[in-house]
Scaffold this motif. Structure first.
Motif, PDB file in Angstrom:
ATOM      1  N   GLN A  17      12.391 -35.020  13.212  1.00 30.16           N
ATOM      2  CA  GLN A  17      13.369 -34.584  14.210  1.00 30.16           C
ATOM      3  C   GLN A  17      14.694 -34.197  13.548  1.00 30.16           C
ATOM      4  OE1 GLN A  17      11.560 -37.023  18.016  1.00 30.16           O
ATOM      5  NE2 GLN A  17      13.315 -37.912  17.009  1.00 30.16           N
ATOM      6  N   VAL A 124       6.988 -30.699  16.210  1.00 31.19           N
ATOM      7  CA  VAL A 124       8.344 -30.941  16.700  1.00 31.19           C
ATOM      8  C   VAL A 124       8.770 -29.748  17.550  1.00 31.19           C
ATOM      9  CG1 VAL A 124      10.717 -31.521  16.075  1.00 31.19           C
ATOM     10  CG2 VAL A 124       8.853 -32.115  14.518  1.00 31.19           C
ATOM     11  N   ARG A 127      13.578 -30.348  18.629  1.00 28.58           N
ATOM     12  CA  ARG A 127      14.038 -31.567  17.946  1.00 28.58           C
ATOM     13  C   ARG A 127      13.375 -32.840  18.468  1.00 28.58           C
ATOM     14  NH1 ARG A 127      18.021 -31.781  14.228  1.00 28.58           N
ATOM     15  NH2 ARG A 127      18.922 -29.835  14.894  1.00 28.58           N
ATOM     16  N   ARG A 128      12.199 -32.719  19.071  1.00 30.64           N
ATOM     17  CA  ARG A 128      11.490 -33.892  19.583  1.00 30.64           C
ATOM     18  C   ARG A 128      10.026 -33.820  19.149  1.00 30.64           C
ATOM     19  NH1 ARG A 128       8.968 -35.096  24.787  1.00 30.64           N
ATOM     20  NH2 ARG A 128       8.917 -37.349  24.950  1.00 30.64           N
TER      21      ARG A 128
END
Length: 158
Positions: A17, A124, A127-128
């Motif tokens: 992340q 990802v 950003r997760r």
């Protein structure tokens, strides 16, 4: 079956992340198929890799970046091997992330893979981390998904 703890998985997720939108990468150290330590590395991918392996890469320069590829510098692999040897461990796998792509090996991943390692890929998106899967190469150099077992962190000594 690749085995790691929830804390180790958390470490991988954090690195993936924080590296977004570029790919993160590193090594998995352990015994057999049990991860004992995560060895994060820098993504040392450069455009020079595309010149060394033009048949493996797309022709569009915008898709030849750390967003789409990873490389681990040989000196970092050597450092990890030396550390592992003194700790009674071995490199048992390689991990990396796929920003905004599924946790499925690419053709580039297959071309550079070795059949002695597990390959853990984390997807990802924004950003997760949304998924993670482990893969191994079979005798025909095709990836096969391997079971990933996540153990509670307190059940093993790190």
């Amino acid at each position: 079956m690749l085995v790691l703890t929830a804390a180790q998985l958390g470490q991988l997720i954090t690195q993936a992340q924080n590296s977004y939108p570029e790919e993160c990468c590193g090594l998995l150290l352990g015994h057999g198929k049990t991860v004992e330590q995560i060895w994060p590395t820098a993504n040392s991918w450069t455009l020079e890799f595309s010149q060394a392996m033009p048949e493996l890469l797309p022709s569009e320069p915008q898709s030849q970046s750390r967003r789409d590829h990873f490389a681990i510098a040989p000196r970092e692999i050597l450092q990890a091997q030396k550390f592992a040897r003194t700790a009674g461990l071995a490199i048992i796998g390689i991990y990396h992330s796929h920003p905004d792509h599924p946790a499925v090996p690419s053709e580039y991943d297959r071309a550079i893979a070795w059949d002695i390692y597990s390959y853990l890929i984390l997807s990802v998106e924004n950003r997760r981390v949304t998924a993670y899967h482990s893969w191994t190469l079979d005798g025909a150099r095709q990836f096969q998904e391997e079971t990933l077992q996540i153990q509670p962190s307190q059940s093993r000594t790190l």
